[in-house]
Design a protein around this motif. Structure first.
Motif, PDB file in Angstrom:
ATOM      1  N   ALA A 207       0.834  -1.213   0.000  1.00  9.23           N
ATOM      2  CA  ALA A 207       0.000   0.000   0.000  1.00  9.23           C
ATOM      3  C   ALA A 207       0.863   1.255   0.000  1.00  9.23           C
ATOM      4  N   ALA A 208       0.483   2.195  -0.827  1.00  7.44           N
ATOM      5  CA  ALA A 208       1.154   3.492  -0.814  1.00  7.44           C
ATOM      6  C   ALA A 208       0.885   4.164   0.527  1.00  7.44           C
ATOM      7  N   ALA A 209       1.907   4.824   1.050  1.00  8.65           N
ATOM      8  CA  ALA A 209       1.734   5.774   2.163  1.00  8.65           C
ATOM      9  C   ALA A 209       1.374   5.158   3.510  1.00  8.65           C
TER      10      ALA A 209
ATOM     11  N   ILE B 131      10.019   6.831  -4.179  1.00  5.88           N
ATOM     12  CA  ILE B 131       9.944   5.597  -4.969  1.00  5.88           C
ATOM     13  C   ILE B 131       8.547   5.441  -5.568  1.00  5.88           C
ATOM     14  N   THR B 132       7.543   5.894  -4.822  1.00  3.18           N
ATOM     15  CA  THR B 132       6.170   5.845  -5.356  1.00  3.18           C
ATOM     16  C   THR B 132       6.072   6.702  -6.618  1.00  3.18           C
ATOM     17  N   ALA B 133       6.715   7.869  -6.573  1.00  5.54           N
ATOM     18  CA  ALA B 133       6.697   8.749  -7.748  1.00  5.54           C
ATOM     19  C   ALA B 133       7.496   8.152  -8.903  1.00  5.54           C
TER      20      ALA B 133
ATOM     21  N   SER C 263       8.368   4.583  -9.259  1.00  8.12           N
ATOM     22  CA  SER C 263       8.004   3.237  -9.728  1.00  8.12           C
ATOM     23  C   SER C 263       6.492   3.035  -9.711  1.00  8.12           C
ATOM     24  N   GLY C 264       5.875   3.088  -8.530  1.00  5.70           N
ATOM     25  CA  GLY C 264       4.449   2.783  -8.424  1.00  5.70           C
ATOM     26  C   GLY C 264       3.603   3.567  -9.414  1.00  5.70           C
ATOM     27  N   SER C 265       3.760   4.878  -9.411  1.00  6.70           N
ATOM     28  CA  SER C 265       2.896   5.733 -10.231  1.00  6.70           C
ATOM     29  C   SER C 265       3.400   5.923 -11.660  1.00  6.70           C
ATOM     30  N   SER C 266       4.700   5.758 -11.859  1.00  9.90           N
ATOM     31  CA  SER C 266       5.274   6.252 -13.115  1.00  9.90           C
ATOM     32  C   SER C 266       4.827   5.539 -14.388  1.00  9.90           C
TER      33      SER C 266
ATOM     34  N   VAL D 157       6.647  -2.655   0.389  1.00  6.39           N
ATOM     35  CA  VAL D 157       7.081  -2.727  -1.009  1.00  6.39           C
ATOM     36  C   VAL D 157       6.290  -1.710  -1.827  1.00  6.39           C
ATOM     37  N   MET D 158       6.958  -1.017  -2.716  1.00 14.53           N
ATOM     38  CA  MET D 158       6.249  -0.203  -3.699  1.00 14.53           C
ATOM     39  C   MET D 158       6.530  -0.797  -5.084  1.00 14.53           C
ATOM     40  N   PRO D 159       5.608  -1.624  -5.569  1.00 13.53           N
ATOM     41  CA  PRO D 159       5.801  -2.262  -6.878  1.00 13.53           C
ATOM     42  C   PRO D 159       5.168  -1.417  -7.987  1.00 13.53           C
TER      43      PRO D 159
HETATM   44  O1  LIG Z   1      -2.166   5.925  -7.513  1.00 11.33           O
HETATM   45  C1  LIG Z   1      -1.952   5.341  -6.436  1.00 11.33           C
HETATM   46  O2  LIG Z   1      -2.235   5.884  -5.359  1.00 11.33           O
HETATM   47  C2  LIG Z   1      -1.333   3.969  -6.450  1.00 11.33           C
HETATM   48  C3  LIG Z   1      -0.021   3.953  -5.721  1.00 11.33           C
HETATM   49  C4  LIG Z   1       1.022   3.907  -6.783  1.00 11.33           C
HETATM   50  C5  LIG Z   1       0.280   3.611  -7.995  1.00 11.33           C
HETATM   51  N1  LIG Z   1      -0.992   3.594  -7.795  1.00 11.33           N
END
Ligand SMILES: O=C(O)[C@@H]1CCC=N1
Ligand SMILES: NC(=O)C1=CN([C@@H]2O[C@H](COP(=O)(O)OP(=O)(O)OC[C@H]3O[C@@H](n4cnc5c(N)ncnc54)[C@H](O)[C@@H]3O)[C@@H](O)[C@H]2O)C=CC1
Length: 271
Positions: free
Chosen positions: A96-98, A168-170, A172-175, A117-119
């Motif tokens: 989970a993010a955050a 890392i969220t900016a 990997s996760g979101s990019s 983990v931020m996948p």
């Molecule tokens: O947009 C989001 O909040 C989730 C976390 C990273 C990618 N998607």
């Protein structure tokens, strides 16, 4: 890698990307379980031979590894009933993010072994990028398992400090969404100029794939040089890049990533 029994709490987009990526890499379906209240989500996994359930507690009890894959907003509501489960000998992984390690400890006090983990969704095609963080006290074999799990569906990196998870969220996760947005904009322009939708998509996605592969396969060449190698003086690429410069592409990207980081920091306080 070891094939521990993993229960996914939440079978949404990101869980699906990891699970299907793992199946593709030979992770046995009978070692995976997905818990989701939505029957249509459960059907997707059941069709691949994975055990499914709508009972988080029962599914968590039988797992060696519990992977939390619900929205940050849902985390408290999902975790409070899970306090009935003894997590002391289980590995808990949260994507989970955050949601900080401290917050996870507070929500599940028996959880002694936690990896954050931020996948990202390219895990689905074994091209994921995951940042991992754990307390320095976490046993090495559990760190190794978490790393191997994510390495089965892409590349991994360990973070030195948890606060870097926002960045890392900016990155990997979101990019992947940034790149899709860029490709969408290119496709739209081509379609507006009369190119067929499918052909526009092929042109854009193959060029994006080729650029990413060139970057990957030439680590000794800087991204600037890769760009310059395409850019003839006074030529077509220079004309396009001049527009990016004039419109402030670098600054726009910085602002977008900063907004992503700021939202992650804000969500950390909210959920
Ligand atoms: O947009 C989001 O909040 C989730 C976390 C990273 C990618 N998607
Ligand atoms: N989608 C992405 O690209 C990425 C998502 N993440 C993180 O992954 C987590 C999941 O995100 P998505 O898969 O995108 O969300 P999603 O909305 O697709 O999946 C969440 C799933 O949780 C299920 N759910 C709701 N209540 C539940 C409950 N009480 N028990 C069990 N399952 C329940 C929902 O039915 C849904 O299928 C989030 O925390 C997000 O921050 C992290 C990196 C990338």
């Amino acid at each position: 890698m070891q094939h521990k029994f993993i229960t996914f709490i939440g079978g949404g987009n990101m869980a699906q990307a990891i699970i299907f990526g793992l199946l593709q890499q030979g992770y046995p379906a009978h070692k995976l379980m997905v818990c989701d209240p939505n029957p249509s989500r459960r059907d997707i996994f059941a069709a691949r031979g994975i055990m499914v359930s709508d009972n988080n507690i029962e599914a968590a009890i039988r797992a060696e590894v519990v992977l939390l894959a619900v929205k940050p907003q849902m985390m408290e509501a999902v975790c409070l009933p899970l306090q009935a489960v003894d997590f002391s000998h289980k590995l808990l992984i949260s994507i989970a993010a955050a949601i900080s390690l401290q917050r996870l400890h507070d929500l599940l006090p028996s959880a002694a072994n936690i990896v954050r983990v931020m996948p990202n969704t390219p895990a689905l095609v074994s091209a994921g990028m995951s940042g991992l963080f754990a307390a320095p006290s976490l046993a090495q074999d559990l760190k190794d398992f978490a790393e191997a799990l994510l390495a089965a569906v892409g590349k991994t990196c360990w973070l030195a400090q948890e606060s870097d998870m926002h960045k890392i969220t900016a990155a990997s996760g979101s990019s992947p969404a940034y790149f899709f947005a860029f490709m969408e904009a290119m496709q739209l322009m081509l379609m507006d100029s009369g190119i067929d939708e499918n052909m526009a998509r092929l042109l854009v996605q193959q060029s994006a794939l080729g650029a990413a592969k060139m970057a990957e396969q030439n680590p000794q060449i800087s991204l600037s040089l890769l760009r310059e190698n395409v850019t003839s003086k006074g030529g077509t690429t220079a004309a396009a890049l001049a527009v990016f410069n004039r419109c402030g592409l670098d600054d726009m990207v910085k602002q977008a990533m900063a907004a992503c980081i700021a939202r992650s920091q804000e969500m950390e306080k909210l959920f």
